[in-house]
Scaffold this active site. Structure first.
Site, short mmCIF file in Angstrom:
data_model
loop_
_atom_site.label_atom_id
_atom_site.label_comp_id
_atom_site.label_asym_id
_atom_site.label_seq_id
_atom_site.Cartn_x
_atom_site.Cartn_y
_atom_site.Cartn_z
N GLU A 34 -2.71 12.43 1.67
CA GLU A 34 -2.26 13.09 0.52
C GLU A 34 -3.28 14.05 -0.19
O GLU A 34 -2.91 14.96 -0.90
CB GLU A 34 -1.84 12.23 -0.68
N HIS B 262 0.23 -2.11 -1.83
CA HIS B 262 1.53 -1.09 -1.57
C HIS B 262 0.75 -0.36 -0.42
O HIS B 262 1.68 0.50 0.37
CB HIS B 262 2.19 -0.45 -2.72
N GLU C 1 -6.32 7.17 -10.14
CA GLU C 1 -5.89 6.64 -8.86
C GLU C 1 -5.10 7.42 -7.89
O GLU C 1 -4.07 7.65 -7.86
CB GLU C 1 -4.71 5.48 -9.32
N ASP D 247 2.25 -3.34 -7.97
CA ASP D 247 1.03 -3.95 -7.23
C ASP D 247 0.00 -4.37 -7.99
O ASP D 247 -0.90 -3.64 -8.69
CB ASP D 247 0.73 -2.66 -6.59
#
Length: 648
Positions: free
Chosen positions: A460, A596, A451, A358
């Protein structure tokens, strides 16, 4: 092979069979450790037999089940019970060697009275019978004599018969078994030399693997050179060490070229080959541990279910306080299992390939770090969720004095190799574990880079860990990379093939499936031409000061329609910004290069007709899932109509 040497080997083999027959009871009860299928040997007269071999127990205990299974998978090691057919196969082998034209019994071929004394047997020196074209034990090299083969194996493959003879007390029979074991199992020199037990001491390895194998005729017991080699190896160390040290030093001389470790200043440095071996071994061991733990947890769950079922059968529906506590504990354990599943997902290489490939994502982080290198120079950097370690290496390139990479996933083992491959192991320290549980041995860091973003930014729930690390380790004037983030919503005209699919399934309607599909938010790329409104900001976070509670929110917003069309969905995207001297922004908007993360699409049950200039009154409510904190529940309202979705 000449008839004389063939006969010598047959006599040796038949004499061995007679000895084995008096010692081993084929009907004895020996536990079967491993079962393998029968394997045909290269010659049609040779039949592999399965016998009761006590050494299998020792091999499994010494080598470990994994190594023992490896040789078993090669089709040679077994501890199955022998049968009458096995004995007859061996007899037929001796018979065919004695006289190919006239069948006879073993007793007819070799009269025991005639062979009762060694004095009756006259053997010519080996030098009178040169042997040619003998295949090396470990490679495709062909050499002219047995002595040349063994010398080649010692110098090229570091295979020492002297060490094996001293370690295992080998005799001529042991030598024959060893040769056939190596040829049949394709064992490497390293594997054989590392064995603490002679797992080749099985009767089946008396059977030749190569027809007329001249190496089997080598006079192992009569090799004076072999004995002198053992004596020489022992004499160099006997005066200063006991027998265990003699063994270690003798083997150390043989394998000194394999692994070299240098210890200086309290640090141990390894060769690349040594490190790679340790790294591969560590990965295999970790996989075994993880699989064992998963199996154990499943067994515990099964046992608990059985216990509860039996208690229900006996006591009925009455639930005691103790049982309620057990249910609470079980729920906690299930949450732990789900947490482990989240981290294990990041052990898959495809995920890291997608992230590294990405370019908008990786370029943004690299630009933020490298183009602000003056803010990184001589700083201590914490890379949270380091994955393959690429952000840690960017920080080193920018001049960081030390980088600490933390990750719970098994990918950190690969990161170790990657960092060493790029010669940054002196600057980067990797720690496996959850940031909430590990110890960094640094009271404070100057820069926190991570990240952490998931789909729709918050999926998440890794931002919780970033906030924990910020509060515990980041210096008051430290840098957060990135340091702000936002979520935007827009109207779109786009029905996924997944939604339309249920209208016509091979000519049949399955529209009852659509509600289930619509409840799940879809991750896909929205073409710019499908956008029907200007984006509306619904969340803005300052990562230097925000709290975990701010990730659950409710916002009222408006969407201004830009053209007449059918509104079929709302789409969400996010931006993260690096507010540094050189500002960098990473956007997942449909107007930006694709990433992505794509966009998160919330499909409506039915299309809504909209007109240019129309203002839609909307609201959004985002909450953690009640059972899985990393999932999200999203409730949308458009002009008074409510819709519920989940990201899971």
């Amino acid at each position: 092979m000449s008839n004389k040497w063939s006969l010598r080997y047959m006599i040796c083999f038949s004499h061995h069979l007679s000895i084995v027959g008096t010692v081993m009871d084929p009907d004895a009860d020996v536990p079967i450790l491993l079962e393998t299928s029968e394997t045909n040997l290269p010659h049609q007269s040779f039949h592999e037999s399965s016998t009761n071999v006590s050494v299998a127990d020792s091999a499994a205990a010494t080598m470990g089940s994994e190594s023992f299974r490896e040789f078993s998978d090669r089709g040679q090691i077994s501890s199955n019970s022998s049968s009458d057919n096995d004995i007859s196969d061996e007899d037929s082998f001796v018979e065919s060697a004695c006289n190919s034209n006239k069948p006879m019994s073993t007793q007819e071929c070799f009269n025991e009275s005639e062979m009762s004394s060694d004095d009756d047997w006259v053997e010519e020196p080996c030098s009178d019978e040169p042997m040619h074209n003998i295949l090396c034990l470990f490679c495709t090299e062909v050499l002219p004599s047995a002595h040349a083969v063994l010398e080649h194996c010692q110098t090229v493959h570091l295979f020492s018969l002297a060490i094996l003879q001293k370690r295992h007390g080998m005799d001529q029979y042991s030598f024959i078994r060893l040769i056939n074991f190596i040829r049949s199992c394709h064992a490497s020199s390293r594997e054989v030399m590392d064995m603490d037990m002679p797992i080749w001491e099985q009767d089946k390895f008396m059977m030749p693997v190569i027809e007329d194998d001249a190496l089997l005729m080598y006079d192992f017991d009569g090799d004076d050179g072999l004995k002198s080699t053992v004596s020489q190896a022992l004499s160099t160390t006997a005066s200063s060490a006991d027998s265990d040290n003699v063994k270690l030093q003798t083997e150390g001389q043989m394998f000194s070229n394999f692994r070299v470790a240098n210890a200086e200043g309290g640090h141990v440095t390894l060769s690349q080959a040594h490190f790679d071996d340790l790294h591969a071994t560590l990965q295999k061991m970790q996989l075994v541990v993880d699989e064992s733990n998963a199996t154990l947890k499943q067994y515990q769950k099964d046992m608990e279910s059985m216990r509860k079922a039996m208690k229900h059968m006996v006591m009925g529906d009455k639930q005691s306080k103790e049982e309620e506590e057990l249910v609470a504990i079980q729920r906690f354990e299930e949450e732990e299992d789900e947490e482990d599943g989240y981290f294990s997902g990041y052990a898959h290489f495809s995920i890291h390939h997608d992230m590294l490939a990405d370019k908008p994502r990786t370029d943004s982080y690299r630009d933020a770090i490298i183009k602000n290198s003056h803010m990184m120079k001589n700083k201590i950097v914490l890379d949270l969720g380091c994955g393959t370690g690429i952000l840690s290496m960017f920080a080193v390139q920018a001049g960081a004095s030390k980088v600490i990479g933390v990750d719970q996933s098994q990918i950190i083992f690969n990161a170790m190799a990657i960092i060493r491959e790029n010669k940054m192991e002196n600057k980067i320290k990797l720690v496996r574990g959850k940031i909430e549980e590990v110890t960094l041995n640094e009271p404070m860091v100057d820069v926190l880079v991570s990240e952490w973003m998931g789909y729709f930014l918050l999926f998440e729930g890794m931002l919780d860990s970033v906030i924990h690390a910020r509060n515990k380790y980041l210096a008051p004037d430290g840098l957060m990379l990135p340091n702000s983030c936002s979520i935007s919503i827009m109207a779109v005209e786009r029905y996924s093939e997944m939604v339309r699919f249920w209208d016509d399934v091979y000519g049949l309607k399955m529209t009852s499936m659509r509600p289930e599909v619509l409840r799940e938010a879809s991750i896909e790329t929205v073409p710019v031409e499908k956008i029907l409104s200007d984006p509306s900001l619904v969340l803005q976070l300052d990562l230097k000061t925000c709290t975990s509670q701010e990730t659950e929110f409710f916002r009222v917003f408006q969407l201004k329609v830009t053209r007449e069309d059918k509104l079929t969905a709302l789409a969400g995207s996010f931006d993260v910004t690096f507010h540094l001297d050189h500002k960098v922004m990473l956007s997942t908007s449909p107007y930006s290069p694709p990433t992505h993360w794509k966009q998160t699409v919330f499909y409506l049950p039915e299309p809504i007709t909209v007109h240019a200039g129309q203002v839609l009154e909307c609201s959004i409510k985002v909450q953690r899932h009640s059972k899985e904190v990393r999932w999200l529940d999203v409730a949308l309202m458009i002009n008074g109509d409510k819709f519920k979705y989940s990201l899971s």
